[in-house]
Design an enzyme around this catalytic site. Sequence first.
Site, mmCIF file in Angstrom:
data_model
loop_
_atom_site.group_PDB
_atom_site.id
_atom_site.type_symbol
_atom_site.label_atom_id
_atom_site.label_comp_id
_atom_site.label_asym_id
_atom_site.label_seq_id
_atom_site.Cartn_x
_atom_site.Cartn_y
_atom_site.Cartn_z
ATOM 1 N N ASN A 166 -9.985 -0.187 -0.632
ATOM 2 C CA ASN A 166 -8.525 -0.079 -0.570
ATOM 3 C C ASN A 166 -7.931 -0.717 -1.831
ATOM 4 O O ASN A 166 -8.012 -1.930 -2.002
ATOM 5 C CB ASN A 166 -8.033 -0.798 0.696
ATOM 6 N N HIS B 95 -3.338 7.419 1.503
ATOM 7 C CA HIS B 95 -3.708 6.064 1.088
ATOM 8 C C HIS B 95 -5.088 5.767 1.659
ATOM 9 O O HIS B 95 -5.373 6.080 2.825
ATOM 10 C CB HIS B 95 -2.673 5.065 1.618
ATOM 11 N N CYS C 256 0.815 -1.222 0.000
ATOM 12 C CA CYS C 256 0.000 0.000 0.000
ATOM 13 C C CYS C 256 0.848 1.271 0.000
ATOM 14 O O CYS C 256 0.358 2.345 -0.332
ATOM 15 C CB CYS C 256 -0.955 -0.002 1.190
HETATM 16 O O1 UT7 Z 1 -3.740 -0.587 3.559
HETATM 17 C C1 UT7 Z 1 -3.193 -0.771 4.829
HETATM 18 C C2 UT7 Z 1 -3.722 -1.984 5.397
HETATM 19 N N1 UT7 Z 1 -5.011 -2.045 5.922
HETATM 20 C C3 UT7 Z 1 -5.522 -1.243 6.875
HETATM 21 O O2 UT7 Z 1 -5.028 -0.199 7.160
HETATM 22 C C4 UT7 Z 1 -6.718 -1.761 7.594
HETATM 23 C C5 UT7 Z 1 -6.613 -1.485 9.062
HETATM 24 N N2 UT7 Z 1 -7.683 -2.012 9.864
HETATM 25 C C6 UT7 Z 1 -8.997 -1.713 9.699
HETATM 26 O O3 UT7 Z 1 -9.352 -0.992 8.791
HETATM 27 C C7 UT7 Z 1 -9.989 -2.224 10.728
HETATM 28 O O4 UT7 Z 1 -9.307 -2.810 11.809
HETATM 29 C C8 UT7 Z 1 -10.996 -3.268 10.135
HETATM 30 C C9 UT7 Z 1 -11.982 -2.556 9.212
HETATM 31 C C10 UT7 Z 1 -10.234 -4.331 9.378
HETATM 32 C C11 UT7 Z 1 -11.800 -3.918 11.253
HETATM 33 O O5 UT7 Z 1 -12.417 -2.959 12.077
HETATM 34 P P1 UT7 Z 1 -12.352 -3.113 13.674
HETATM 35 O O6 UT7 Z 1 -13.177 -2.041 14.237
HETATM 36 O O7 UT7 Z 1 -10.885 -3.136 14.045
HETATM 37 O O8 UT7 Z 1 -13.073 -4.496 13.922
HETATM 38 P P2 UT7 Z 1 -12.516 -5.846 14.583
HETATM 39 O O9 UT7 Z 1 -11.468 -6.456 13.722
HETATM 40 O O10 UT7 Z 1 -12.171 -5.570 16.005
HETATM 41 O O11 UT7 Z 1 -13.802 -6.742 14.548
HETATM 42 C C12 UT7 Z 1 -14.966 -6.457 15.343
HETATM 43 C C13 UT7 Z 1 -15.953 -7.578 15.178
HETATM 44 C C14 UT7 Z 1 -15.365 -8.969 15.410
HETATM 45 O O12 UT7 Z 1 -16.333 -9.738 16.076
HETATM 46 P P3 UT7 Z 1 -16.188 -9.995 17.671
HETATM 47 O O13 UT7 Z 1 -14.854 -10.652 17.860
HETATM 48 O O14 UT7 Z 1 -16.260 -8.627 18.293
HETATM 49 O O15 UT7 Z 1 -17.357 -10.857 17.949
HETATM 50 C C15 UT7 Z 1 -15.174 -9.513 14.012
HETATM 51 O O16 UT7 Z 1 -15.261 -10.919 13.956
HETATM 52 O O17 UT7 Z 1 -16.468 -7.588 13.840
HETATM 53 C C16 UT7 Z 1 -16.335 -8.911 13.292
HETATM 54 N N3 UT7 Z 1 -16.106 -8.766 11.848
HETATM 55 C C17 UT7 Z 1 -17.099 -8.621 10.962
HETATM 56 N N4 UT7 Z 1 -18.434 -8.577 11.096
HETATM 57 C C18 UT7 Z 1 -19.157 -8.393 9.977
HETATM 58 C C19 UT7 Z 1 -14.910 -8.738 11.214
HETATM 59 N N5 UT7 Z 1 -15.121 -8.558 9.888
HETATM 60 C C20 UT7 Z 1 -16.452 -8.484 9.709
HETATM 61 C C21 UT7 Z 1 -17.274 -8.296 8.589
HETATM 62 N N6 UT7 Z 1 -18.609 -8.261 8.756
HETATM 63 N N7 UT7 Z 1 -16.765 -8.140 7.336
#
Ligand code: UT7
Length: 323
Positions: free
Chosen positions: A280, A250, A113
């Site tokens: 992204n 980005h 990225c």
């Molecule tokens: O390009 C550079 C690389 N990428 C990035 O910069 C991405 C960086 N990270 C992010 O953008 C965020 O961390 C995410 C969008 C990936 C995730 O958001 P988050 O607020 O950090 O959520 P989380 O990973 O803590 O997940 C929260 C909950 C989890 O359930 P539990 O454990 O709380 O029951 C996940 O299993 O959301 C669940 N979850 C989903 N639910 C519905 C994870 N993915 C999904 C999904 N749909 N697609």
Amino acid sequence: MLRSVIKGVGAYLPERVLTNKELAKNVDTSDEWIVARSGIHQRHIAADDQSTSDLAIEAARRALKNAGLDGTEVDLFVVATATPDETFPATAARVQSALGKPGIPAFDLQAVCSGFVYGLAVIDNFIKTGQVKCAMLIGAETFSRILDWDDRTTCVLFGDGAGAVIFNALQGEGSPKDQGILSTHIHSDGRYHDMLYVDGGPASTQTTGYVRMKGKEVFRHAVVNLASTAHEALNANGLTIDDVDWLVPHQANKRILDSTATKLGIDPKKVIVTVDKHANTSAASIPLAFESGIADGRIKTGDLVLMEAMGGGFTWGSALLRI
Ligand code: UT7
């Protein structure tokens, strides 16, 4: 001193748009979750017969048209990509053979990225040292090909596309008032490999592999590293955030864009946002966002633009440019 001054920009997004609602039919997710956690509403997906070089060539053609050049005036093609057509040769060689003079240098650059910002550092050094007069930098990705469509934590976040920028060598005074790239800063820290990687490759599994990410950890590091590299760009030029007309970050997650803007103290109206429509697109996301800001008339000649990115590696970096 010689400066790398923008001569033209071009972008290409594949026709097919995949909405969150459509995605939620096949993956255990929802439009509400994706919008709330990432700000993404849709992404573009390359057709089965489109490869990364096809996207790159189309963006490059549009940049040449925008610049009023034909490809034979370009002395160097660099393609920033983590999704090359083949392990080798470089995707850039396909672009050069489609559009450029035989014999000129063309190579790919891999910083995921952060690829576009790394690419800016590379082409700026080629131009500043007088080795080339005209360079084209392309960010092009078909991330849809390396997504595990059963992994809801990653497959909802990425999309395909390409953006291209042409730079010409022009004499500047060496002050921040010059047009062109004023500075670039690039970094890496391989200790964070396991936070964001692809679980395959020619020398490990002999398969292409899929994106794996510890999203929360990446998020945390992204906000810190992006703010710090933005500050180093401003400090290197004796400028402050108030001097910046446009932040072109980005596009990984709208929440990362908002948190970084708050940390930097920049008006959110000065941040170019395309993550809602493109998701992204890795190395393509900055040139796609940049082109959209130019095409709709927001970014104008004379504006100071700060670009910053963070990605797998970890890699991160920034570039300050006057348009
Ligand atoms: O390009 C550079 C690389 N990428 C990035 O910069 C991405 C960086 N990270 C992010 O953008 C965020 O961390 C995410 C969008 C990936 C995730 O958001 P988050 O607020 O950090 O959520 P989380 O990973 O803590 O997940 C929260 C909950 C989890 O359930 P539990 O454990 O709380 O029951 C996940 O299993 O959301 C669940 N979850 C989903 N639910 C519905 C994870 N993915 C999904 C999904 N749909 N697609």
